[in-house]
Motif scaffolding. Structure first.
Motif, PDB file in Angstrom:
ATOM      1  N   ARG A 209       0.834  -1.208   0.000  1.00 18.28           N
ATOM      2  CA  ARG A 209       0.000   0.000   0.000  1.00 18.28           C
ATOM      3  C   ARG A 209       0.868   1.258   0.000  1.00 18.28           C
ATOM      4  NH1 ARG A 209      -3.600  -3.683   2.331  1.00 18.28           N
ATOM      5  NH2 ARG A 209      -5.734  -3.438   1.581  1.00 18.28           N
ATOM      6  N   TRP A 210       1.999   1.219   0.724  1.00 13.17           N
ATOM      7  CA  TRP A 210       2.906   2.377   0.702  1.00 13.17           C
ATOM      8  C   TRP A 210       3.511   2.538  -0.694  1.00 13.17           C
ATOM      9  CZ3 TRP A 210       8.129   3.232  -0.270  1.00 13.17           C
ATOM     10  CH2 TRP A 210       8.610   4.505   0.095  1.00 13.17           C
ATOM     11  N   LEU A 211       3.857   1.414  -1.340  1.00 11.27           N
ATOM     12  CA  LEU A 211       4.427   1.470  -2.694  1.00 11.27           C
ATOM     13  C   LEU A 211       3.433   2.063  -3.687  1.00 11.27           C
ATOM     14  CD1 LEU A 211       6.194  -2.028  -2.793  1.00 11.27           C
ATOM     15  CD2 LEU A 211       7.331   0.205  -2.802  1.00 11.27           C
ATOM     16  N   ILE A 212       2.146   1.728  -3.525  1.00 11.92           N
ATOM     17  CA  ILE A 212       1.118   2.273  -4.424  1.00 11.92           C
ATOM     18  C   ILE A 212       1.021   3.786  -4.252  1.00 11.92           C
ATOM     19  CG2 ILE A 212      -1.360   2.282  -4.945  1.00 11.92           C
ATOM     20  CD1 ILE A 212      -1.332  -0.731  -4.033  1.00 11.92           C
ATOM     21  N   VAL A 213       1.066   4.242  -2.996  1.00 12.36           N
ATOM     22  CA  VAL A 213       1.035   5.694  -2.731  1.00 12.36           C
ATOM     23  C   VAL A 213       2.201   6.379  -3.422  1.00 12.36           C
ATOM     24  CG1 VAL A 213       1.304   7.444  -0.913  1.00 12.36           C
ATOM     25  CG2 VAL A 213      -0.199   5.489  -0.530  1.00 12.36           C
ATOM     26  N   ARG A 214       3.366   5.711  -3.459  1.00 12.04           N
ATOM     27  CA  ARG A 214       4.577   6.288  -4.056  1.00 12.04           C
ATOM     28  C   ARG A 214       4.657   6.052  -5.567  1.00 12.04           C
ATOM     29  NH1 ARG A 214       6.531  10.186  -0.886  1.00 12.04           N
ATOM     30  NH2 ARG A 214       5.668   9.688   1.144  1.00 12.04           N
ATOM     31  N   GLY A 215       3.611   5.456  -6.151  1.00  9.68           N
ATOM     32  CA  GLY A 215       3.590   5.236  -7.597  1.00  9.68           C
ATOM     33  C   GLY A 215       4.396   4.041  -8.076  1.00  9.68           C
ATOM     34  N   LYS A 216       4.835   3.182  -7.161  1.00 11.66           N
ATOM     35  CA  LYS A 216       5.634   1.995  -7.532  1.00 11.66           C
ATOM     36  C   LYS A 216       4.703   0.782  -7.648  1.00 11.66           C
ATOM     37  CE  LYS A 216       9.665   3.957  -5.195  1.00 11.66           C
ATOM     38  NZ  LYS A 216      10.667   3.822  -4.118  1.00 11.66           N
ATOM     39  N   GLU A 217       3.834   0.839  -8.676  1.00 12.11           N
ATOM     40  CA  GLU A 217       2.758  -0.142  -8.790  1.00 12.11           C
ATOM     41  C   GLU A 217       3.252  -1.533  -9.150  1.00 12.11           C
ATOM     42  OE1 GLU A 217      -0.256   1.425 -11.328  1.00 12.11           O
ATOM     43  OE2 GLU A 217      -0.450   3.275 -10.166  1.00 12.11           O
ATOM     44  N   VAL A 221       2.342  -4.864  -7.067  1.00  8.51           N
ATOM     45  CA  VAL A 221       1.623  -6.019  -7.635  1.00  8.51           C
ATOM     46  C   VAL A 221       2.406  -7.310  -7.409  1.00  8.51           C
ATOM     47  CG1 VAL A 221       0.871  -7.082  -9.813  1.00  8.51           C
ATOM     48  CG2 VAL A 221       0.319  -4.706  -9.337  1.00  8.51           C
ATOM     49  N   ASN A 222       3.723  -7.255  -7.551  1.00  6.27           N
ATOM     50  CA  ASN A 222       4.550  -8.457  -7.321  1.00  6.27           C
ATOM     51  C   ASN A 222       4.393  -8.972  -5.897  1.00  6.27           C
ATOM     52  OD1 ASN A 222       5.542  -8.436  -9.918  1.00  6.27           O
ATOM     53  ND2 ASN A 222       7.380  -7.252  -9.411  1.00  6.27           N
ATOM     54  N   ILE A 223       4.370  -8.062  -4.921  1.00  5.69           N
ATOM     55  CA  ILE A 223       4.207  -8.459  -3.513  1.00  5.69           C
ATOM     56  C   ILE A 223       2.793  -9.004  -3.280  1.00  5.69           C
ATOM     57  CG2 ILE A 223       4.199  -7.632  -1.121  1.00  5.69           C
ATOM     58  CD1 ILE A 223       6.203  -5.395  -2.221  1.00  5.69           C
ATOM     59  N   LEU A 224       1.789  -8.299  -3.810  1.00  2.97           N
ATOM     60  CA  LEU A 224       0.398  -8.739  -3.644  1.00  2.97           C
ATOM     61  C   LEU A 224       0.165 -10.099  -4.302  1.00  2.97           C
ATOM     62  CD1 LEU A 224      -1.367  -5.325  -4.319  1.00  2.97           C
ATOM     63  CD2 LEU A 224      -1.404  -6.583  -2.155  1.00  2.97           C
ATOM     64  N   GLU A 225       0.859 -10.346  -5.404  1.00  7.28           N
ATOM     65  CA  GLU A 225       0.724 -11.654  -6.080  1.00  7.28           C
ATOM     66  C   GLU A 225       1.260 -12.783  -5.194  1.00  7.28           C
ATOM     67  OE1 GLU A 225       1.826 -13.819 -10.336  1.00  7.28           O
ATOM     68  OE2 GLU A 225       2.543 -11.779  -9.937  1.00  7.28           O
ATOM     69  N   LYS A 226       2.369 -12.495  -4.484  1.00  6.34           N
ATOM     70  CA  LYS A 226       2.909 -13.496  -3.551  1.00  6.34           C
ATOM     71  C   LYS A 226       1.934 -13.769  -2.407  1.00  6.34           C
ATOM     72  CE  LYS A 226       7.903 -12.759  -4.084  1.00  6.34           C
ATOM     73  NZ  LYS A 226       9.127 -12.286  -3.396  1.00  6.34           N
ATOM     74  N   ILE A 227       1.233 -12.725  -1.953  1.00  6.91           N
ATOM     75  CA  ILE A 227       0.300 -12.871  -0.832  1.00  6.91           C
ATOM     76  C   ILE A 227      -0.952 -13.621  -1.267  1.00  6.91           C
ATOM     77  CG2 ILE A 227      -1.247 -11.583   0.725  1.00  6.91           C
ATOM     78  CD1 ILE A 227       0.960  -9.385   0.784  1.00  6.91           C
ATOM     79  N   TYR A 228      -1.491 -13.281  -2.449  1.00  9.74           N
ATOM     80  CA  TYR A 228      -2.781 -13.847  -2.881  1.00  9.74           C
ATOM     81  C   TYR A 228      -2.640 -15.055  -3.808  1.00  9.74           C
ATOM     82  CZ  TYR A 228      -5.123  -9.807  -0.845  1.00  9.74           C
ATOM     83  OH  TYR A 228      -5.604  -8.864   0.034  1.00  9.74           O
TER      84      TYR A 228
END
Length: 468
Positions: A209-217, A221-228
């Motif tokens: 979520r912090w990366l999204i705020v900083r524009g590092k989408e 997504v790579n981290i969220l893919e590992k989680i989900y």
């Protein structure tokens, strides 16, 4: 969706962040075993002794003030690295300090570490965790704090027993740290978990979520893919977070002052301060003194305090298991109701226990019931609620404000409890704690939404929709 979540990975990330809570607990509790030795060695008067105990709290308040700003600017991960450096520096410095002034400086540095980690660790866990597990995972932090308390008590006990056994070490400086001035070893042993925390942080990712705020989408997504375990779900989470962020065009401070968000901040401040005036830290910090007021010997009172610590830890485990099933608000209702009953019983014991010849075991039972009710409710819930109540863009800043309030409350209760025990009597003090439970319960009932099972974005929409 449950079956696709990589829960093992989530637990690993949460445990790493929660290790900061262990350091918080250890650093806070270890002081209790060193006071007598440090006072004797440096010939401290009462004021200096109070400063030795309380100086870390000053550092904590400073740490809390900067933690949110640091975590929003530098990221949650780098801020945890900073806290690990502060803990390591403090532990080594305390063990090797040449005089009382140096000892205080290094205790303040450790206090800054406590303040920083008390914000950033639960914040990091809440931003990684999926909605249905978030309460349990953030509660790992509170569990780690209680384990840190127990760890400090056990290390103090073992090192003191070893020092008094007559053992001598061949290396002079080791002999000084672990035998002749064993308080140095007690404070210095924190170096080991602090270095472990420092190293292991490099094996975890930044908060998506912090990366999204900083524009590092892409990284997010790579981290969220590992989680989900699903690129589709990862992109869905990305889009949900972005849809909330696009409506937040104002600066962080301006956003914080929006009516709905400002209301959430004020509620967080009230929860943080009132929670301290319901007696929990008075029991944890001054338990032995309170037990001695009831006529127990010093040895018995310390043994009772160990039981308090054990119940605190075991009940936190229970809270961790049930928080996402029972819900945040229900836990508060049940737990705070039990706290009121136990506080009134403790007050009645101090009023009538002597004249009725009531055994001190009843006092112990009432205390343990109070600790059980407290640990299963407000202690477990407060960090969870504070870490999930605020919008992503200002979560670090808003948590710093709430955390600052919590530490101010802790400082006030630490300073006022001895005065209250003396002037209001123990009975009056515990009746006051019982009364303070009422506004806490009303605030949670009327003003706090149930956040169990909701995504952080859904919670954020609740506050922005409720703008008045």
């Amino acid at each position: 969706m449950k079956s696709t979540i990589n829960i093992g990975y989530l637990i690993f990330l949460s445990v790493v962040a929660a290790l900061g809570g262990f350091l918080f607990g250890y650093d806070t509790a270890v002081i209790s075993g060193t006071i007598a030795q440090v006072t004797q060695l440096f010939q401290l008067d009462a004021l200096q002794q109070g400063w030795y105990v309380g100086c870390a709290l000053v550092g904590s308040i400073v740490g809390v003030l900067f933690a949110g700003i640091l975590s929003d600017k530098l990221g949650r991960k780098l801020t945890m690295v900073i806290s690990a450096v502060l803990f390591s520096t403090s532990a080594l410095g305390c063990a090797l300090s040449a005089d009382f002034a140096q000892l205080v400086v290094y205790r303040i540095i450790g206090g800054v570490g406590i303040g920083v980690v008390s914000i950033v660790s639960p914040l990091y866990i809440s931003e990684l965790a999926v909605a249905q597990y978030r309460g349990r995972l953030v509660s790992l932090y509170q569990l780690a704090v209680t384990v840190g308390f127990l760890g400090a008590y056990l290390v103090n006990y073992q090192l003191l027993a070893w020092a008094e056994s007559g053992t001598q070490l061949s290396v002079d400086w080791l002999n000084k740290i672990f035998i002749t001035e064993v308080w140095r070893g007690m404070l210095g042993m924190e170096t080991l978990p602090a270095i472990l925390f420092f190293i292991i942080i490099f094996f975890i990712p930044e908060s998506p979520r912090w990366l999204i705020v900083r524009g590092k989408e892409l990284k997010a997504v790579n981290i969220l893919e590992k989680i989900y375990n699903s690129i589709t779900e990862a992109k869905s989470q990305l889009n949900e977070t972005k849809s909330v962020l696009t409506s937040e065009t104002k600066s962080e401070w301006s956003l914080l002052m929006k009516p709905g968000i400002f209301k959430a901040v004020i509620i967080g401040v009230c929860i943080a301060i009132l929670g301290q005036f319901m007696g929990v830290n008075a029991v944890l910090y001054y338990g032995p003194s309170i037990f001695e007021n009831a006529g127990l010997s010093g040895g018995d009172s310390l043994f009772y305090q160990v039981l308090v610590g054990l119940v605190n830890t075991l009940t936190t485990v229970l809270a961790l298991v049930i928080i996402d099933k029972v819900g945040r608000k229900k836990l508060v209702y049940y737990g705070v109701s039990g706290m009121v009953v136990s506080l009134i019983l403790i007050g009645l014991y101090f009023l009538f226990g002597d004249s009725l010849g009531v055994s001190s075991l009843f006092l112990l039972v009432f205390f343990l019931f109070y600790v059980f009710c407290c640990a299963v409710s407000i202690c477990a819930v407060v960090f969870v609620l504070l870490s999930e109540m605020y919008p992503t863009k200002v979560r670090g800043l808003a948590m710093s404000i709430a955390g600052f309030s919590l530490w101010i409350g802790t400082y006030l209760i630490g300073q006022l409890t001895p005065w209250m025990l003396q002037n209001l009597t123990p009975a009056g003090t515990f009746f006051l704690f019982a009364v303070m439970c009422v506004p806490y319960m009303l605030i949670v009932w009327k003003l706090v939404p149930e956040t169990t099972g909701k995504s952080l974005e859904e919670i954020e929409r609740y506050w922005t929709r409720s703008e008045q």
